[in-house]
Design a protein around this motif. Sequence first.
Motif, PDB file in Angstrom:
ATOM      1  N   LYS A   1      10.092  -6.234  -2.564  1.00 11.13           N
ATOM      2  CA  LYS A   1       9.208  -6.900  -3.531  1.00 11.13           C
ATOM      3  C   LYS A   1       7.817  -6.280  -3.470  1.00 11.13           C
ATOM      4  N   GLN A   2       7.296  -6.163  -2.241  1.00 10.92           N
ATOM      5  CA  GLN A   2       5.944  -5.652  -2.058  1.00 10.92           C
ATOM      6  C   GLN A   2       5.846  -4.186  -2.464  1.00 10.92           C
ATOM      7  N   PHE A   3       6.797  -3.376  -2.027  1.00 13.38           N
ATOM      8  CA  PHE A   3       6.735  -1.937  -2.285  1.00 13.38           C
ATOM      9  C   PHE A   3       6.813  -1.633  -3.781  1.00 13.38           C
ATOM     10  N   LEU A   4       7.821  -2.165  -4.452  1.00 16.43           N
ATOM     11  CA  LEU A   4       7.988  -1.881  -5.884  1.00 16.43           C
ATOM     12  C   LEU A   4       6.833  -2.450  -6.702  1.00 16.43           C
ATOM     13  N   THR A   5       6.382  -3.640  -6.320  1.00 16.98           N
ATOM     14  CA  THR A   5       5.233  -4.202  -7.012  1.00 16.98           C
ATOM     15  C   THR A   5       4.016  -3.307  -6.813  1.00 16.98           C
ATOM     16  N   GLY A   6       3.854  -2.756  -5.600  1.00 14.39           N
ATOM     17  CA  GLY A   6       2.731  -1.860  -5.331  1.00 14.39           C
ATOM     18  C   GLY A   6       2.745  -0.639  -6.224  1.00 14.39           C
ATOM     19  N   VAL A   7       3.936  -0.062  -6.431  1.00 18.63           N
ATOM     20  CA  VAL A   7       4.050   1.116  -7.303  1.00 18.63           C
ATOM     21  C   VAL A   7       3.560   0.796  -8.710  1.00 18.63           C
ATOM     22  N   PHE A   8       4.116  -0.253  -9.290  1.00 17.79           N
ATOM     23  CA  PHE A   8       3.805  -0.568 -10.680  1.00 17.79           C
ATOM     24  C   PHE A   8       2.420  -1.190 -10.829  1.00 17.79           C
ATOM     25  N   LEU A   9       1.988  -1.924  -9.799  1.00 16.61           N
ATOM     26  CA  LEU A   9       0.672  -2.552  -9.885  1.00 16.61           C
ATOM     27  C   LEU A   9      -0.434  -1.508  -9.896  1.00 16.61           C
ATOM     28  N   VAL A  10      -0.301  -0.451  -9.078  1.00 18.72           N
ATOM     29  CA  VAL A  10      -1.347   0.572  -9.065  1.00 18.72           C
ATOM     30  C   VAL A  10      -1.308   1.403 -10.343  1.00 18.72           C
ATOM     31  N   VAL A  11      -0.128   1.574 -10.928  1.00 15.94           N
ATOM     32  CA  VAL A  11      -0.049   2.259 -12.227  1.00 15.94           C
ATOM     33  C   VAL A  11      -0.821   1.465 -13.272  1.00 15.94           C
TER      34      VAL A  11
ATOM     35  N   LEU B   1      -6.229  12.416  -7.243  1.00 17.33           N
ATOM     36  CA  LEU B   1      -5.391  11.233  -7.046  1.00 17.33           C
ATOM     37  C   LEU B   1      -4.507  11.362  -5.808  1.00 17.33           C
ATOM     38  N   ALA B   2      -3.972  12.553  -5.558  1.00 13.75           N
ATOM     39  CA  ALA B   2      -3.117  12.754  -4.389  1.00 13.75           C
ATOM     40  C   ALA B   2      -3.896  12.553  -3.091  1.00 13.75           C
ATOM     41  N   VAL B   3      -5.110  13.097  -3.039  1.00 11.95           N
ATOM     42  CA  VAL B   3      -5.931  12.992  -1.828  1.00 11.95           C
ATOM     43  C   VAL B   3      -6.453  11.572  -1.642  1.00 11.95           C
ATOM     44  N   SER B   4      -7.054  11.029  -2.685  1.00 12.68           N
ATOM     45  CA  SER B   4      -7.672   9.700  -2.558  1.00 12.68           C
ATOM     46  C   SER B   4      -6.631   8.608  -2.311  1.00 12.68           C
ATOM     47  N   GLY B   5      -5.445   8.717  -2.944  1.00 10.07           N
ATOM     48  CA  GLY B   5      -4.401   7.718  -2.750  1.00 10.07           C
ATOM     49  C   GLY B   5      -3.911   7.666  -1.309  1.00 10.07           C
ATOM     50  N   SER B   6      -3.758   8.829  -0.681  1.00  6.10           N
ATOM     51  CA  SER B   6      -3.306   8.880   0.713  1.00  6.10           C
ATOM     52  C   SER B   6      -4.373   8.335   1.658  1.00  6.10           C
ATOM     53  N   LEU B   7      -5.632   8.707   1.421  1.00  3.35           N
ATOM     54  CA  LEU B   7      -6.713   8.252   2.290  1.00  3.35           C
ATOM     55  C   LEU B   7      -6.949   6.754   2.170  1.00  3.35           C
ATOM     56  N   GLN B   8      -6.679   6.181   0.997  1.00  2.00           N
ATOM     57  CA  GLN B   8      -6.844   4.736   0.829  1.00  2.00           C
ATOM     58  C   GLN B   8      -5.914   3.970   1.767  1.00  2.00           C
ATOM     59  N   PHE B   9      -4.697   4.494   1.956  1.00  2.00           N
ATOM     60  CA  PHE B   9      -3.754   3.843   2.879  1.00  2.00           C
ATOM     61  C   PHE B   9      -4.327   3.818   4.288  1.00  2.00           C
ATOM     62  N   VAL B  10      -4.941   4.917   4.696  1.00  2.95           N
ATOM     63  CA  VAL B  10      -5.546   5.000   6.030  1.00  2.95           C
ATOM     64  C   VAL B  10      -6.675   3.980   6.173  1.00  2.95           C
ATOM     65  N   ILE B  11      -7.512   3.863   5.145  1.00  2.00           N
ATOM     66  CA  ILE B  11      -8.663   2.956   5.211  1.00  2.00           C
ATOM     67  C   ILE B  11      -8.214   1.499   5.245  1.00  2.00           C
ATOM     68  N   ILE B  12      -7.205   1.142   4.438  1.00  2.00           N
ATOM     69  CA  ILE B  12      -6.691  -0.232   4.473  1.00  2.00           C
ATOM     70  C   ILE B  12      -6.108  -0.546   5.852  1.00  2.00           C
TER      71      ILE B  12
ATOM     72  N   CYS C   1       0.820  -1.216   0.000  1.00  2.00           N
ATOM     73  CA  CYS C   1       0.000   0.000   0.000  1.00  2.00           C
ATOM     74  C   CYS C   1       0.851   1.262   0.000  1.00  2.00           C
ATOM     75  N   LEU C   2       2.039   1.212   0.629  1.00  4.86           N
ATOM     76  CA  LEU C   2       2.965   2.348   0.541  1.00  4.86           C
ATOM     77  C   LEU C   2       3.390   2.576  -0.910  1.00  4.86           C
ATOM     78  N   GLY C   3       3.587   1.490  -1.620  1.00  2.21           N
ATOM     79  CA  GLY C   3       3.894   1.601  -3.047  1.00  2.21           C
ATOM     80  C   GLY C   3       2.735   2.167  -3.841  1.00  2.21           C
ATOM     81  N   PHE C   4       1.511   1.868  -3.392  1.00  4.05           N
ATOM     82  CA  PHE C   4       0.328   2.406  -4.068  1.00  4.05           C
ATOM     83  C   PHE C   4       0.350   3.937  -4.076  1.00  4.05           C
ATOM     84  N   ILE C   5       0.747   4.538  -2.953  1.00  6.65           N
ATOM     85  CA  ILE C   5       0.761   6.000  -2.862  1.00  6.65           C
ATOM     86  C   ILE C   5       1.695   6.596  -3.913  1.00  6.65           C
TER      87      ILE C   5
END
Length: 494
Positions: free
Chosen positions: A237-247, A273-284, A78-82
């Motif tokens: 693995k998780q972080f980098l995958t999160g970055v590219f997976l959300v892209v 995208l900046a607001v919703s991406g950050s809030l998604q981390f909080v909700i997860i 999820c950190l990668g998602f942001i």
Amino acid sequence: MNQPITIALIIGAYFMLLLLVAHLSSRGATNKTYFTGNRNMPWPIVAMAMVTAPISGLTFISVPGMVVTKGYTYLQMCLGFIVGYLVIAWVLVPLFYKRNIISIYSFLEERFGTSTYKTGAWLFLISEILGIGVRFMVVCMVLQLLVFGPLHLPFILNVGITMSLIWLYTARGGVKSVVWSDTIKSLVLIASIVLCFYFISNALNLSGEELVTTITQHPMTHVFNFDDPMASSYFWKQFLTGVFLVVAMTGLDQDLMQRVLACKDAKGSRKNLAVSGSLQFVIITLFLVLGTLMIIYMERNGIPLPEKTDDIFATVAYHEDMPMIVSILFILGLVSAAYSSVGSALTSLTTSYTVDIMEGTKKYDEATLKKKRKKVHGSMALMMAGVIIVSYYLNHQDAITALFTLASYSYGPILGLFAFGIFSKRNPNPKWIPRICLLSPLACWIISKGFFYFFDYNTGYEIFLLNALFTLAGLYAASLSKKFITESAETKTL
């Protein structure tokens, strides 16, 4: 009043709310309204819709149960998602707005030609239908357990009724109805999580500092894994995958980008995208903490863990000592997440097939296009229902793992195509592009099995990155025979 009837009434009430929203948002609707929401939605409304847009009924059920086997390691991804959301905001959003496109896959037509355009669209269609099969199958399983099973109604009828309701409220308004219904979904979902947390805490007689200490000291709350590079939960693995997976799964996914591109301009979309991406981390994070609280409740009350971790939320919500309000909140959260996510997927599939595969906006006038679009909408609903039923009988692992495993193979080539198109000026031989997009996932699957057999290495979601890299390598190799660089004005500006 018995439980199945109570749940059915709750679902009916929420569905009536969705119908009202669809009616109000679809007044004077045109094909443009269906496909783009007329591109005049205020960014705060879209941001509120996007906060929980990727959160489906699968997330609502599966994420709390993940703490049993994976702890909080999902947060690494999820950190990668942001970071991934920021890449979408500053790379893809300006690109798509500049071209004023309806379907994001039309970029591939501009860059590589019709065959690649169709390949990208078909990859999305297959990925989205399979993804929905996994996401909504979990929800239908819960509804079967709580409503249809006790009433002695078959699973097929369960899926048929539910999909019919979703088809009904999305048929006219399209993406505009989706944005407004997702806004309601966000409010209902967040309220459900917070209130469930409150009532379960009360049932455990925990509050304040004691509550925080009990949760943080529980052995299932570990987040980071920097120690074992061979494990699928290793941080990088998780972080980098999160970055590219959300892209790939957001920025290159027609379902979610239809919402993003409904904003008035690129500036508004970036804020969204900046607001919703950050809030998604909080909700997860809230979902995972709620999962820990449920495990503590089960341990203290001697409740055995269910065979499938996806069943933990329902097990606690419907335990005899739990207040009835918790079971009501569970159903409200589940239904709000499920209906909105499947409704948006149905809209995006209809858009992609009508615009990309049929080329309806190029071939038909407004009236004919509307008729064609409605037929496609109904056909997609039937197809999704079929996939859900098949997924139900094939299900054998926790659903969120199944979803990301599917995505690792199907979205890899999409990411490779867009990355090559944006960052390279080369023009591959178009005959090879569809073959490359089929061979790359196959090669990744063989490598995954080989690594486990020979090195006892468990490939996780990083197989998605390898898939994209194979696609990039194949596209580069296919461009060598041309001996020239594309010099179109569009490419120069990237």
